[in-house]
Design an enzyme around this catalytic site. Structure first.
Site, PDB file in Angstrom:
ATOM      1  N   ILE A  19       9.601  49.986  45.662  1.00  0.00           N
ATOM      2  CA  ILE A  19      10.498  48.917  45.385  1.00  0.00           C
ATOM      3  C   ILE A  19       9.459  47.942  45.129  1.00  0.00           C
ATOM      4  O   ILE A  19       9.852  47.079  43.995  1.00  0.00           O
ATOM      5  CB  ILE A  19      11.233  48.461  46.789  1.00  0.00           C
ATOM      6  CG1 ILE A  19      12.317  49.671  47.046  1.00  0.00           C
ATOM      7  CG2 ILE A  19      12.020  47.135  46.597  1.00  0.00           C
ATOM      8  CD1 ILE A  19      12.983  49.268  48.494  1.00  0.00           C
ATOM      9  N   SER A  20       8.466  47.728  45.639  1.00  0.00           N
ATOM     10  CA  SER A  20       7.295  46.705  45.329  1.00  0.00           C
ATOM     11  C   SER A  20       7.979  45.382  44.945  1.00  0.00           C
ATOM     12  O   SER A  20       8.136  44.843  43.946  1.00  0.00           O
ATOM     13  CB  SER A  20       6.440  47.247  44.172  1.00  0.00           C
ATOM     14  OG  SER A  20       7.212  47.790  43.072  1.00  0.00           O
TER      15      SER A  20
END
Ligand SMILES: Nc1ncnc2c1ncn2[C@@H]1O[C@H](COP(=O)(O)OS(=O)(=O)O)[C@@H](OP(=O)(O)O)[C@H]1O
Ligand SMILES: Nc1ncnc2c1ncn2[C@@H]1O[C@H](COP(=O)(O)OP(=O)(O)O)[C@@H](O)[C@H]1O
Length: 202
Positions: free
Chosen positions: A110-111
């Site tokens: 996702i970062s």
């Protein structure tokens, strides 16, 4: 001799074989394809399709998937902001090693925080960090959005935890006329980019 973080009296050990020689052996250039997007946006699907497409072209890649790494390397981390930051930092460092090994490293996490992705970009030399962003319809195969909306998961990205979309990424994958591209078409976009930029030859 240097002091870094909590380590003192440490020395850099050179390797007898360099990145250029490894790249020649593999006939490709090491780099990181960093796939960012919300949960359920198709990151793992794109990573798998891309890895298979590269394999079929005789190119070596390796997937670093957020969910999988949280089973081992990152199992001490949760989802509060500082844990996500440490998660991304560690994966950035591992991805850097894979790219140095000459592989096309596909990181799918996702970062959510732009500053963390930018810090990973800054770790890589010569624009070897290729950010691919997914803007597809939300899907909920794991039922996590349902739980988050019911208040049963706290701090869920996109519900009650922020997601900073990239401002200037190399590859943006969007819906076309409200339709999500097939996984092979998404992978094709990335392969075309890698080909055009010369990563698929040494
Ligand atoms: N609170 C919360 N927010 C977001 N995601 C959650 C959360 N809790 C669990 N999960 C599950 O963890 C997967 C995301 O892990 P990542 O390592 O990619 O997350 S992050 O980059 O550190 O934000 C994510 O996987 P994907 O759906 O593949 O993205 C979820 O399955
Ligand atoms: N391009 C696509 N076309 C159709 N379905 C897709 C596509 N990409 C992902 N999906 C489906 O959407 C769901 C979420 O995809 P996934 O790759 O697991 O997302 P993420 O890794 O971002 O959580 C899965 O059920 C997957 O099969």
């Amino acid at each position: 001799m240097s002091t870094l973080g909590n380590s003192m009296n440490i020395f850099w050990q050179e390797s007898p074989i360099g990145k250029l020689e490894r790249q020649k052996l593999l006939n490709q250039k090491g780099c990181v394809v960093w796939i960012t997007g919300l949960s359920g946006s198709g990151k793992s699907t794109l990573a798998c399709s891309l890895s298979r497409e590269l394999y079929e072209r005789g190119k070596l890649s390796y997937i670093l998937d957020g969910d999988n790494l949280r089973h081992g390397l990152n199992k001490d981390l949760g989802f509060k902001a500082e844990d996500r930051t440490e998660n991304i930092r560690r994966v950035g460092e591992v991805a850097k090693l894979f790219a140095d090994a000459g592989l096309i490293c596909i990181a799918s996490l996702i970062s959510p925080y732009r500053k963390d992705r930018d810090a990973c970009r800054a770790m890589l030399p010569d624009s070897n960090f290729i950010e691919a962003s997914l803007f597809l319809n939300e899907r909920d195969p794991k039922g996590l959005y349902k739980l988050a909306r019911a208040g049963k998961i706290k701090g869920f990205t996109g519900i009650d935890d922020p997601y900073d979309p990239p401002l200037n990424c190399e590859i943006e994958i969007n819906q076309k006329d409200g339709v999500c591209p097939m996984p092979s078409a998404m992978a094709g976009e990335v392969v075309t980019y890698l080909e055009d930029k010369g990563y698929l030859q040494d």
